[in-house]
Design a protein around this motif. Sequence first.
Motif, PDB file in Angstrom:
ATOM      1  N   THR A 113      -9.344   7.501  11.718  1.00 12.59           N
ATOM      2  CA  THR A 113      -9.756   9.212  10.855  1.00 12.59           C
ATOM      3  C   THR A 113     -10.561   8.195   9.546  1.00 12.59           C
ATOM      4  O   THR A 113     -11.317   6.845   9.671  1.00 12.59           O
ATOM      5  CB  THR A 113      -8.454   7.930   9.959  1.00 12.59           C
ATOM      6  N   THR A 114     -11.061   8.622   8.327  1.00 10.93           N
ATOM      7  CA  THR A 114     -12.564   8.927   7.589  1.00 10.93           C
ATOM      8  C   THR A 114     -11.906   8.912   6.323  1.00 10.93           C
ATOM      9  O   THR A 114     -10.906   9.895   5.907  1.00 10.93           O
ATOM     10  CB  THR A 114     -13.004   9.393   7.789  1.00 10.93           C
ATOM     11  N   THR A 115     -12.016   7.811   5.295  1.00  7.35           N
ATOM     12  CA  THR A 115     -11.866   8.354   3.564  1.00  7.35           C
ATOM     13  C   THR A 115     -13.681   9.061   3.067  1.00  7.35           C
ATOM     14  O   THR A 115     -14.346   8.215   3.100  1.00  7.35           O
ATOM     15  CB  THR A 115     -10.982   6.824   2.914  1.00  7.35           C
ATOM     16  N   ILE A 116     -12.892  10.225   2.786  1.00  2.00           N
ATOM     17  CA  ILE A 116     -14.030  10.890   2.096  1.00  2.00           C
ATOM     18  C   ILE A 116     -13.981  10.556   0.629  1.00  2.00           C
ATOM     19  O   ILE A 116     -12.905  11.770   0.059  1.00  2.00           O
ATOM     20  CB  ILE A 116     -14.931  12.582   2.571  1.00  2.00           C
ATOM     21  N   GLN A 117     -15.350  10.201  -0.256  1.00  2.73           N
ATOM     22  CA  GLN A 117     -15.449  10.799  -1.696  1.00  2.73           C
ATOM     23  C   GLN A 117     -16.209  10.924  -1.250  1.00  2.73           C
ATOM     24  O   GLN A 117     -17.739  10.934  -1.270  1.00  2.73           O
ATOM     25  CB  GLN A 117     -15.485   9.780  -2.198  1.00  2.73           C
ATOM     26  N   GLN A 118     -16.664  12.602  -2.422  1.00  2.00           N
ATOM     27  CA  GLN A 118     -18.237  13.652  -2.506  1.00  2.00           C
ATOM     28  C   GLN A 118     -17.905  14.271  -4.147  1.00  2.00           C
ATOM     29  O   GLN A 118     -17.228  14.244  -4.379  1.00  2.00           O
ATOM     30  CB  GLN A 118     -17.588  14.409  -1.268  1.00  2.00           C
ATOM     31  N   PHE A 119     -19.302  14.252  -4.383  1.00  2.00           N
ATOM     32  CA  PHE A 119     -19.838  15.222  -5.557  1.00  2.00           C
ATOM     33  C   PHE A 119     -21.477  15.618  -5.241  1.00  2.00           C
ATOM     34  O   PHE A 119     -21.948  16.019  -4.238  1.00  2.00           O
ATOM     35  CB  PHE A 119     -19.759  13.928  -7.082  1.00  2.00           C
TER      36      PHE A 119
END
Length: 245
Positions: A113-119
């Motif tokens: 599992t990977t937590t991803i935050q992006q913009f």
Amino acid sequence: ERFHGKEEVIGSIPICGSGIFIIIIGGFMSNLEAEVDFSVEKIDIASGFWIVKKFGMYFLGIKNTKGFVELNVNEKVFNQFKNMKSQPDSAKVEIEKKYLVKYNYIIKDYTKTTTIQQFYILKNEDSSIRCRNLRGIDFNTFIFTFKKGKGIKKIEEEFELTNNQFFDLKQINISNFISKTRYDIPIGDGLIAELDKFHGKFVDRIFVEVEFKTEKEANDFNPPSWFGEDVTNNPRYLNIFMAFQ
């Protein structure tokens, strides 16, 4: 004070407006030119995105409606984008299909599992730049990704950012922040289904993507029963579409 003697004084350079001057003499300048690369090479990669080599250093620049950032990068990153521009047929590509997930599917059998935050800091007609923070049990990385193209096959070049570089680019963010958890689910034949469950504004969205080595492999793909509609060519299901809603 000026030098007097056999060497010829050829110029002076003020330092930061302090009134202090460096006197450049002919013999010193010759040695300096031999040791320092004064050439400048600038290459436009896309509208608002370029790379430049100057004084032996390498930079990557982005300009958008929020401002301008120029990152100091290494020669490998510079050449990565230079080669992509000059030899587009040999550029790295992403071959990927995207599906909806059937409403009754229970997330299971995942290996990571990977937590991803992006913009996003760039959005053109056929290209974009995304900045991502990927966090897991034993990793926390920042990734710069340039994409070009539409549909199943796109040019994709990326490299790892430092924490400070990520922070600098965050200052010229032009999109919504996207937050999601990714589950890697093996589905046979060496393929991994990347299931994304979104948070916040898009909490009701769940998509699954699969990457392939060739377009033939993608076209021949028989999806598992829990996969829903194929939305690969529907722009409404792209992360970048959501980021600008």
